[in-house]
Design a protein around this motif. Structure first.
Motif, short mmCIF file in Angstrom:
data_model
loop_
_atom_site.label_atom_id
_atom_site.label_comp_id
_atom_site.label_asym_id
_atom_site.label_seq_id
_atom_site.Cartn_x
_atom_site.Cartn_y
_atom_site.Cartn_z
N SER A 255 0.82 -1.23 0.00
CA SER A 255 0.00 0.00 0.00
C SER A 255 0.85 1.27 0.00
O SER A 255 0.61 2.20 0.77
CB SER A 255 -0.94 -0.01 1.21
N GLY A 256 1.88 1.28 -0.83
CA GLY A 256 2.73 2.46 -0.96
C GLY A 256 3.81 2.58 0.08
O GLY A 256 4.61 3.53 0.04
N CYS A 257 3.88 1.63 1.03
CA CYS A 257 4.92 1.65 2.07
C CYS A 257 5.93 0.53 1.82
O CYS A 257 5.59 -0.50 1.22
CB CYS A 257 4.30 1.47 3.45
N LYS A 258 7.16 0.74 2.26
CA LYS A 258 8.19 -0.28 2.13
C LYS A 258 8.42 -0.98 3.46
O LYS A 258 8.61 -0.33 4.49
CB LYS A 258 9.52 0.34 1.64
N VAL A 259 8.39 -2.32 3.43
CA VAL A 259 8.70 -3.11 4.62
C VAL A 259 9.75 -4.14 4.26
O VAL A 259 9.94 -4.48 3.08
CB VAL A 259 7.43 -3.82 5.17
N ALA A 260 10.42 -4.64 5.28
CA ALA A 260 11.46 -5.64 5.06
C ALA A 260 10.84 -6.97 4.66
O ALA A 260 9.75 -7.33 5.12
CB ALA A 260 12.30 -5.82 6.32
N VAL A 261 11.52 -7.71 3.78
CA VAL A 261 11.03 -9.04 3.42
C VAL A 261 11.21 -9.95 4.64
O VAL A 261 12.08 -9.73 5.49
CB VAL A 261 11.78 -9.62 2.21
N PRO A 262 10.39 -11.01 4.76
CA PRO A 262 10.56 -11.94 5.87
C PRO A 262 11.96 -12.54 5.88
O PRO A 262 12.54 -12.81 4.82
CB PRO A 262 9.50 -13.02 5.60
N GLU A 263 12.50 -12.75 7.04
CA GLU A 263 13.78 -13.44 7.14
C GLU A 263 13.66 -14.81 6.48
O GLU A 263 12.59 -15.41 6.47
CB GLU A 263 14.18 -13.61 8.61
N SER A 264 14.74 -15.29 5.93
CA SER A 264 14.82 -16.58 5.23
C SER A 264 14.21 -16.53 3.85
O SER A 264 14.12 -17.55 3.17
CB SER A 264 14.19 -17.74 6.02
N ALA A 265 13.78 -15.33 3.38
CA ALA A 265 13.14 -15.23 2.07
C ALA A 265 14.16 -15.04 0.94
O ALA A 265 13.78 -15.06 -0.23
CB ALA A 265 12.14 -14.08 2.05
N ALA A 266 15.43 -14.85 1.29
CA ALA A 266 16.45 -14.60 0.27
C ALA A 266 16.47 -15.72 -0.77
O ALA A 266 16.56 -16.91 -0.43
CB ALA A 266 17.82 -14.48 0.93
N GLY A 267 16.37 -15.33 -2.05
CA GLY A 267 16.42 -16.30 -3.13
C GLY A 267 15.10 -16.99 -3.41
O GLY A 267 14.99 -17.77 -4.37
N LEU A 268 14.10 -16.74 -2.58
CA LEU A 268 12.80 -17.41 -2.74
C LEU A 268 11.77 -16.53 -3.42
O LEU A 268 10.75 -17.03 -3.90
CB LEU A 268 12.27 -17.88 -1.38
N LEU A 269 12.03 -15.22 -3.44
CA LEU A 269 11.09 -14.27 -4.03
C LEU A 269 11.73 -13.59 -5.23
O LEU A 269 12.94 -13.32 -5.25
CB LEU A 269 10.68 -13.21 -2.99
N THR A 270 10.91 -13.31 -6.23
CA THR A 270 11.40 -12.70 -7.48
C THR A 270 10.99 -11.24 -7.54
O THR A 270 9.85 -10.89 -7.19
CB THR A 270 10.80 -13.44 -8.69
N ASP A 271 11.91 -10.40 -7.96
CA ASP A 271 11.61 -8.97 -8.07
C ASP A 271 10.38 -8.74 -8.94
O ASP A 271 10.27 -9.30 -10.04
CB ASP A 271 12.83 -8.24 -8.65
N GLY A 272 9.45 -7.94 -8.44
CA GLY A 272 8.23 -7.66 -9.17
C GLY A 272 7.10 -8.65 -8.91
O GLY A 272 5.97 -8.43 -9.36
N GLU A 273 7.41 -9.72 -8.20
CA GLU A 273 6.40 -10.76 -7.92
C GLU A 273 5.35 -10.24 -6.94
O GLU A 273 5.67 -9.53 -5.99
CB GLU A 273 7.10 -11.99 -7.32
N LYS A 274 4.11 -10.62 -7.18
CA LYS A 274 3.03 -10.30 -6.25
C LYS A 274 2.83 -11.44 -5.27
O LYS A 274 2.71 -12.60 -5.68
CB LYS A 274 1.73 -10.03 -7.02
N ILE A 275 2.83 -11.11 -3.98
CA ILE A 275 2.66 -12.11 -2.93
C ILE A 275 1.65 -11.59 -1.91
O ILE A 275 1.15 -10.46 -2.02
CB ILE A 275 4.00 -12.42 -2.22
N VAL A 276 1.37 -12.41 -0.92
CA VAL A 276 0.61 -11.97 0.25
C VAL A 276 1.57 -11.95 1.43
O VAL A 276 2.26 -12.94 1.71
CB VAL A 276 -0.59 -12.90 0.53
N TYR A 277 1.63 -10.81 2.08
CA TYR A 277 2.51 -10.59 3.23
C TYR A 277 1.70 -10.76 4.51
O TYR A 277 0.64 -10.14 4.67
CB TYR A 277 3.09 -9.17 3.14
#
Length: 365
Positions: A255-277
């Motif tokens: 919603s227009g804000c930046k938050v940190a990705v969940p720990e351990s997510a490195a390499g599991l998420l793709t730039d531009g990918e839509k997910i549920v946080y």
């Protein structure tokens, strides 16, 4: 005592309603196991099928080393407590407790002695001559428990036995029931729609939906690392924040804000990918001023939880909730910021857990 094992257990009612869909489950000997889920998910049907009160369409129920799928309920050596306790109104407490022994043709004197022994253990000694109509809800529940104890069954089955009690008695009763199960060491299956009961009492639990088991684990595992968005949204006295997000490098846009990705997510998420946080309100810290990685918005609702408050922020098009300690709560209309803990955050792709923070239990990572 005995373990309970379900192998491909299926129940289809006339008309094609599939109440249980090929369930596999093992409940070890002596475990307190809770079945949790919304109304109509199949949890009571599952309990009744284990008891033999419903006939399985396919699959099997194994008690210990014995396949009891096609054995009559009375021969399965299981004891069940129903939601309404199913006490006989014309019998006194002694006869209600002793009734299963009467069915087993135990001598009258012996079954009376056993009923009084069990009744005294459960604090019913002064009530043995009363009838159910003369007892409170909590006392009736203890009579129902005494009756299953007197049978010395290999496993106990409970179908929402606390639902008819008021809030205070429910808290007392769940503590009492858990202590009693620990003392007896009897394998116990407990059906409830109340997640607080399941989380407080169970050694392990299964969350059910539409005849399927969606997750099995300890209360900590299911609460901290729900494996899909259904479990995430169902478990918790305050619903988990499940927010649409887009991966932006090493952060997420929500919603227009930046938050940190969940720990351990490195390499599991793709730039531009839509997910549920996902992050629980309990794992959000609240502040009146901006903070890096926080979700900022306008306070819309403040709910009093007693020792804390549940604050709802309108962040863009999303509603975000945070639990705030007593005395620090804002008022509606204030600007506010909710900072999620990265070690407790979760990421879901197509409804399934793909990454989780390292906080709490490691199970399910």
């Amino acid at each position: 005592m005995s373990a309970i094992e379900l192998r491909g257990l299926t129940k289809v009612y006339p008309g094609g309603v599939r109440a249980l869909d090929a369930l596999d489950l093992v409940i070890p000997d002596g475990e307190f196991f809770a079945l949790l889920g919304p109304s109509g998910c199949g949890k009571t049907t599952l309990l009744r099928t284990i008891a033999g009160l419903e006939t399985a369409t396919s699959g099997s129920v194994v008690l210990g080393e014995r396949d009891v799928t096609n054995i009559q309920p009375g021969a399965r050596d299981l004891a069940m407590v129903f939601q309404d306790y199913a006490l006989f109104p014309h019998m006194d407490v002694t006869d209600n407790i002793a009734y299963p022994l009467r069915i087993k043709k135990v001598a009258k004197a012996a079954r009376g002695d056993k009923a009084r022994e069990v009744g005294e253990r459960l604090g019913l000694a002064q009530l043995m001559d009363r009838r159910p109509g003369q007892l409170s809800g909590g006392q009736q529940q203890r009579v129902a428990l005494a009756r299953v104890m007197a049978t010395q069954a290999r496993a106990f089955l409970f179908d929402e036995p606390l639902s008819n009690l008021d809030a205070r008695l429910r808290l007392e009763a769940r503590t009492f029931l858990k202590r009693l199960q620990r003392e007896l060491g009897v394998t116990t299956v407990f059906v409830t729609h109340d997640q607080a009961e399941a989380l407080a009492m169970a050694d392990r639990m299964a969350v059910m939906e539409a005849g399927h088991i969606r997750q099995v684990g300890t209360p900590a595992e299911v609460f901290q690392r729900p494996i899909n968005t259904f479990v995430a949204s169902f478990i918790g006295s305050t619903p988990m924040n499940l927010l649409d997000a887009v991966v932006r490098g090493d952060s997420l846009e929500v919603s227009g804000c930046k938050v940190a990705v969940p720990e351990s997510a490195a390499g599991l998420l793709t730039d531009g990918e839509k997910i549920v946080y996902g992050v629980r309100p309990e794992y959000m810290s609240y502040s009146a001023g901006p903070a890096e990685g926080a979700l900022g918005g306008k306070v819309s609702i403040v709910e009093n939880l007693g020792a804390s408050h549940l604050v709802t922020l309108e962040v863009g098009t999303a509603s975000v909730q945070a639990v705030v300690p007593e005395g620090r709560e804002p008022v509606p209309g204030d600007d506010g910021y909710a900072l999620p803990r990265a070690d407790r955050a979760l990421a879901y792709r197509d409804g399934d857990l793909v990454a989780a923070g390292r906080g709490g239990t490691e199970a399910g990572a």
